[in-house]
Design a protein around this motif. Structure first.
Motif, PDB file in Angstrom:
ATOM      1  N   UNK A  88       0.792  -1.205   0.027  1.00  0.00           N
ATOM      2  CA  UNK A  88       0.080   0.026   0.029  1.00  0.00           C
ATOM      3  C   UNK A  88       0.929   1.169   0.041  1.00  0.00           C
ATOM      4  N   UNK A  89       2.049   1.232   0.730  1.00  0.00           N
ATOM      5  CA  UNK A  89       2.781   2.389   0.790  1.00  0.00           C
ATOM      6  C   UNK A  89       3.522   2.862  -0.409  1.00  0.00           C
ATOM      7  N   UNK A  90       3.826   1.638  -1.289  1.00  0.00           N
ATOM      8  CA  UNK A  90       4.357   1.853  -2.634  1.00  0.00           C
ATOM      9  C   UNK A  90       3.272   2.421  -3.593  1.00  0.00           C
ATOM     10  N   UNK A  91       2.231   1.991  -3.418  1.00  0.00           N
ATOM     11  CA  UNK A  91       1.090   2.304  -4.372  1.00  0.00           C
ATOM     12  C   UNK A  91       0.526   3.825  -3.795  1.00  0.00           C
ATOM     13  N   UNK A  92       0.777   4.207  -2.863  1.00  0.00           N
ATOM     14  CA  UNK A  92       0.498   5.678  -2.437  1.00  0.00           C
ATOM     15  C   UNK A  92       1.651   6.646  -2.968  1.00  0.00           C
ATOM     16  N   UNK A  93       3.059   6.062  -2.929  1.00  0.00           N
ATOM     17  CA  UNK A  93       3.830   6.733  -3.594  1.00  0.00           C
ATOM     18  C   UNK A  93       3.727   6.858  -5.123  1.00  0.00           C
ATOM     19  N   UNK A  94       3.142   5.872  -5.884  1.00  0.00           N
ATOM     20  CA  UNK A  94       2.955   5.903  -7.098  1.00  0.00           C
ATOM     21  C   UNK A  94       1.730   7.033  -7.340  1.00  0.00           C
ATOM     22  N   UNK A  95       0.941   7.098  -6.648  1.00  0.00           N
ATOM     23  CA  UNK A  95      -0.155   7.953  -6.890  1.00  0.00           C
ATOM     24  C   UNK A  95       0.200   9.222  -6.569  1.00  0.00           C
ATOM     25  N   UNK A  96       1.200   9.562  -5.711  1.00  0.00           N
ATOM     26  CA  UNK A  96       1.785  11.177  -5.555  1.00  0.00           C
ATOM     27  C   UNK A  96       2.419  11.549  -6.636  1.00  0.00           C
ATOM     28  N   UNK A  97       3.366  10.430  -7.258  1.00  0.00           N
ATOM     29  CA  UNK A  97       4.033  10.628  -8.315  1.00  0.00           C
ATOM     30  C   UNK A  97       3.306  10.849  -9.350  1.00  0.00           C
ATOM     31  N   UNK A  98       2.147  10.309  -9.665  1.00  0.00           N
ATOM     32  CA  UNK A  98       1.327  10.470 -10.699  1.00  0.00           C
ATOM     33  C   UNK A  98       0.720  11.742 -10.806  1.00  0.00           C
TER      34      UNK A  98
END
Length: 140
Positions: A88-98
Motif C-alpha cells: 500500500x505504501x508503494x502504491x501511495x508513492x505511485x499515486x503521489x508521483x502520478x
C-alpha cells in the motif's frame, strides 16, 4: 497410501497458477518496454481487472501512464492499494508521483498549445501584411 492425481492436488494447481501469472507479467512487461502497450494491456488481465492481482494492477497502471490515461492509472493504483496491505505504501508513492507528473504533463501541453496558437497568429499576421504590401494576388 496412494498419491492423489496431479489434477486434484491443490498445491500443484496453486503453483501452476502462480507460475502462469508470473509468466504473463514478464511477457506484459516485455511488451510494455517495447511500446506495444495494447498487447501488454490485453495480456495482463485475461479475467478482467476485478480478478487481477496487485502486481498486474500495478503494471496495468504503468501502461496507462505511458498511454497518457492518468485517470485509469489512478483507479488501478487505488484498487491495488486497497487489495494489498504490504504494498500500500508503494502504491501511495505511485499515486503521489502520478499527481505531480499529471500536473507537469498538463503544463507542458498548455505551453505547447499556447506556442502553437502564437505561431499560427504570427503566421496569419505576416501573411496578411505580405498580401496587403504586394497588393491583391487576384486580377480585378
Amino acid at each position: 497410501m496412494p498419491a492423489a492425481p496431479i489434477g486434484e492436488n491443490q498445491e500443484v494447481t496453486r503453483l501452476v497458477r502462480q507460475f502462469d501469472e508470473r509468466l504473463r507479467l514478464a511477457r506484459a512487461t516485455e511488451l510494455a518496454s517495447c511500446n506495444r502497450l495494447l498487447e501488454a494491456e490485453s495480456l495482463l488481465c485475461p479475467g478482467g481487472a476485478a480478478a487481477a492481482s496487485v502486481a498486474e494492477l500495478d503494471l496495468l497502471a504503468r501502461v496507462h501512464v505511458k498511454q497518457g490515461r492518468f485517470d485509469a492509472a489512478k483507479r488501478r493504483w487505488e484498487e491495488a492499494a486497497s487489495r494489498s496491505t504490504e504494498r500500500a505504501a508503494e502504491m501511495e508513492r505511485c499515486l503521489k508521483a502520478l499527481d505531480a507528473y499529471a500536473v507537469q504533463h498538463y503544463r507542458r501541453r498548455l505551453v505547447i498549445w499556447w506556442t502553437s496558437l502564437l505561431l499560427l497568429t504570427l503566421w496569419l499576421v505576416i501573411s496578411f501584411y505580405v498580401i496587403l504590401k504586394r497588393g491583391s494576388p487576384f486580377p480585378p
